[in-house]
Design a protein around this motif. Sequence first.
Motif, PDB file in Angstrom:
ATOM      1  N   UNK A   1       0.836  -1.200   0.000  1.00 49.53           N
ATOM      2  CA  UNK A   1       0.000   0.000   0.000  1.00 49.53           C
ATOM      3  C   UNK A   1       0.873   1.253   0.000  1.00 49.53           C
ATOM      4  N   UNK A   2       0.614   2.159  -0.928  1.00 46.92           N
ATOM      5  CA  UNK A   2       1.349   3.419  -1.026  1.00 46.92           C
ATOM      6  C   UNK A   2       0.733   4.458  -0.082  1.00 46.92           C
ATOM      7  N   UNK A   3       1.454   5.568   0.096  1.00 44.76           N
ATOM      8  CA  UNK A   3       0.967   6.615   1.000  1.00 44.76           C
ATOM      9  C   UNK A   3      -0.169   7.419   0.383  1.00 44.76           C
ATOM     10  N   UNK A   4      -0.280   7.411  -0.946  1.00 48.60           N
ATOM     11  CA  UNK A   4      -1.377   8.118  -1.606  1.00 48.60           C
ATOM     12  C   UNK A   4      -1.799   7.392  -2.885  1.00 48.60           C
ATOM     13  N   UNK A   5      -2.966   7.754  -3.358  1.00 51.24           N
ATOM     14  CA  UNK A   5      -3.556   7.119  -4.546  1.00 51.24           C
ATOM     15  C   UNK A   5      -3.105   7.804  -5.821  1.00 51.24           C
ATOM     16  N   UNK A   6      -2.974   9.136  -5.774  1.00 49.83           N
ATOM     17  CA  UNK A   6      -2.610   9.919  -6.960  1.00 49.83           C
ATOM     18  C   UNK A   6      -1.122  10.212  -6.974  1.00 49.83           C
ATOM     19  N   UNK A   7      -0.435   9.827  -8.052  1.00 49.30           N
ATOM     20  CA  UNK A   7       0.999  10.043  -8.218  1.00 49.30           C
ATOM     21  C   UNK A   7       1.310  11.201  -9.161  1.00 49.30           C
ATOM     22  N   UNK A   8       0.272  11.880  -9.631  1.00 47.97           N
ATOM     23  CA  UNK A   8       0.451  12.888 -10.682  1.00 47.97           C
ATOM     24  C   UNK A   8       1.199  14.132 -10.266  1.00 47.97           C
ATOM     25  N   UNK A   9       1.385  14.335  -8.948  1.00 45.73           N
ATOM     26  CA  UNK A   9       2.126  15.513  -8.491  1.00 45.73           C
ATOM     27  C   UNK A   9       3.581  15.178  -8.160  1.00 45.73           C
ATOM     28  N   UNK A  10       4.025  13.977  -8.505  1.00 44.50           N
ATOM     29  CA  UNK A  10       5.377  13.558  -8.154  1.00 44.50           C
ATOM     30  C   UNK A  10       6.311  13.631  -9.355  1.00 44.50           C
ATOM     31  N   UNK A  11       7.612  13.714  -9.045  1.00 45.00           N
ATOM     32  CA  UNK A  11       8.618  13.923 -10.083  1.00 45.00           C
ATOM     33  C   UNK A  11       8.653  12.786 -11.089  1.00 45.00           C
ATOM     34  N   UNK A  12       8.459  11.558 -10.629  1.00 44.96           N
ATOM     35  CA  UNK A  12       8.517  10.428 -11.557  1.00 44.96           C
ATOM     36  C   UNK A  12       7.423  10.537 -12.624  1.00 44.96           C
ATOM     37  N   UNK A  13       6.232  11.025 -12.226  1.00 38.75           N
ATOM     38  CA  UNK A  13       5.151  11.203 -13.207  1.00 38.75           C
ATOM     39  C   UNK A  13       5.544  12.281 -14.225  1.00 38.75           C
ATOM     40  N   UNK A  14       6.063  13.391 -13.719  1.00 37.15           N
ATOM     41  CA  UNK A  14       6.450  14.482 -14.627  1.00 37.15           C
ATOM     42  C   UNK A  14       7.508  14.021 -15.630  1.00 37.15           C
ATOM     43  N   UNK A  15       8.488  13.266 -15.158  1.00 35.48           N
ATOM     44  CA  UNK A  15       9.563  12.833 -16.046  1.00 35.48           C
ATOM     45  C   UNK A  15       9.049  11.893 -17.137  1.00 35.48           C
ATOM     46  N   UNK A  16       8.141  10.995 -16.773  1.00 34.94           N
ATOM     47  CA  UNK A  16       7.673   9.996 -17.746  1.00 34.94           C
ATOM     48  C   UNK A  16       6.619  10.571 -18.689  1.00 34.94           C
ATOM     49  N   UNK A  17       5.658  11.323 -18.154  1.00 34.68           N
ATOM     50  CA  UNK A  17       4.530  11.764 -18.982  1.00 34.68           C
ATOM     51  C   UNK A  17       4.660  13.188 -19.512  1.00 34.68           C
ATOM     52  N   UNK A  18       5.326  14.076 -18.792  1.00 36.25           N
ATOM     53  CA  UNK A  18       5.487  15.454 -19.276  1.00 36.25           C
ATOM     54  C   UNK A  18       6.786  15.631 -20.050  1.00 36.25           C
ATOM     55  N   UNK A  19       7.884  15.071 -19.524  1.00 42.26           N
ATOM     56  CA  UNK A  19       9.187  15.240 -20.163  1.00 42.26           C
ATOM     57  C   UNK A  19       9.513  14.105 -21.129  1.00 42.26           C
ATOM     58  N   UNK A  20       8.674  13.066 -21.162  1.00 37.97           N
ATOM     59  CA  UNK A  20       8.863  11.929 -22.070  1.00 37.97           C
ATOM     60  C   UNK A  20      10.226  11.257 -21.913  1.00 37.97           C
ATOM     61  N   UNK A  21      10.694  11.157 -20.670  1.00 38.52           N
ATOM     62  CA  UNK A  21      11.939  10.427 -20.439  1.00 38.52           C
ATOM     63  C   UNK A  21      11.665   8.926 -20.502  1.00 38.52           C
TER      64      UNK A  21
END
Length: 416
Positions: free
Chosen positions: A341-361
């Motif tokens: 179980x993670x600490x939260x349900x939504x990961x969209x405010x975290x750096x890993x999300x930004x790197x994969x989906x916004x920066x296309x790393x």
Amino acid sequence: MWQSFFYAAVGNAADVDAIIQLRTHLHPPYQLLKDKELMGTGVEAMRCVLTQMGRKYQIMLSPPNRNRHLMATGKVDGLFLNTPNVELNKMGIATEPLALERWKFFRLLAPLDTPIDPVPNLSDRIGSVLGSNEGSWLSQHRFEKTAFSSDMKSLIKVLLNKRVDYVLADEAAFYQAAKENDLSVENVGSSFVRYVPLVAHFSYDFLALNPTFLDEFNGRIDLCPADEKQPTVTEKQRLADLAKAFASFEGLQDIIVKRASESKDRDHTAVTGKMITRRQQDVAWIEARQGQQKTLTPFIKSILANSLSKKLQQLEQKSQGKISEVFVFDNQGYILGLSQITSDYWQGDEEKYRRIFDDNEPISFSRIQFDSSARKFLVSVTMPIFNPETDRKIAAITFGFDADISLRDYAEGMPF
């Protein structure tokens, strides 16, 4: 033989009642003297945290045994940097790691016709610094032929003279001493052993007078730069290879594609108001996981019980300790399945999300993080998942790797 130096550096912070009295010892490159000035990555980390806290401090340099005596008799408030140990724990409480050591076995690269194994056998000759944590570790792991030198420079000379086959040492300390001995790193092979946290200890008396100090100190450590807490290029490559191999686990990709498609449909239903929205679910999730008595909401239970979570739990169990947790989130950042179980349900405010989906790393790595409750180092690796029919990025998978187990170079059957 230690030479006693006394060097004081007083912080610039203004909002302070009393000056914090600290002691440290020479331990290059973390604590060293250069042109009579105390510096090093450990010293800079301590200065950074205390300056952010607005605390005045004084740092003095003396041998480790002297420092421990001063702490035991209540004459100093804290010591740094040390590895966590029982003796110091009797005098005070350890902070979260300010720095970390990378222990490795080092060996001279032999000619091609006389190969040497990357890791030693119990009967090989192994050197370490006298009185070091590495030396204690060798004894605990039953190595039969050990040799000790007074310092790292002397130890490297012993290796160059081939009086030992391997040296066990911290990577940063070894390379600095090798440079001083004109030993080219191109002539040296190494194999990873473990990460070791370097911490400060503050006395029980000091913390009794400053009850909020330790939490505030720990909370500011990650705000200070520490290059050694970033995975190296070699470590990233090894972790990336592991992540790609685990992501191809039997049937996993098909289940992720199916769950991501179902998640998109649920989003539309939530927007119509017929059920609680996913952002509201995130708030409820966080509230349920906060505090000492963590609870499981019906929604969290439903995520844990779905087919993807069961597959991820199976993957974690088969990883032989390499995976501490693994979870998948969709292209909006919402958890689709998880092994723990993670600490939260939504990961969209975290750096890993930004790197994969916004920066296309193509892949994202976290810093090397120390889990104080589990007493182990973790590195998170996140990579995208594509729908094979549309080639569209529909989700991402995050592996929380136990760094020591995942990076260890030992072959099966070695005595570790």
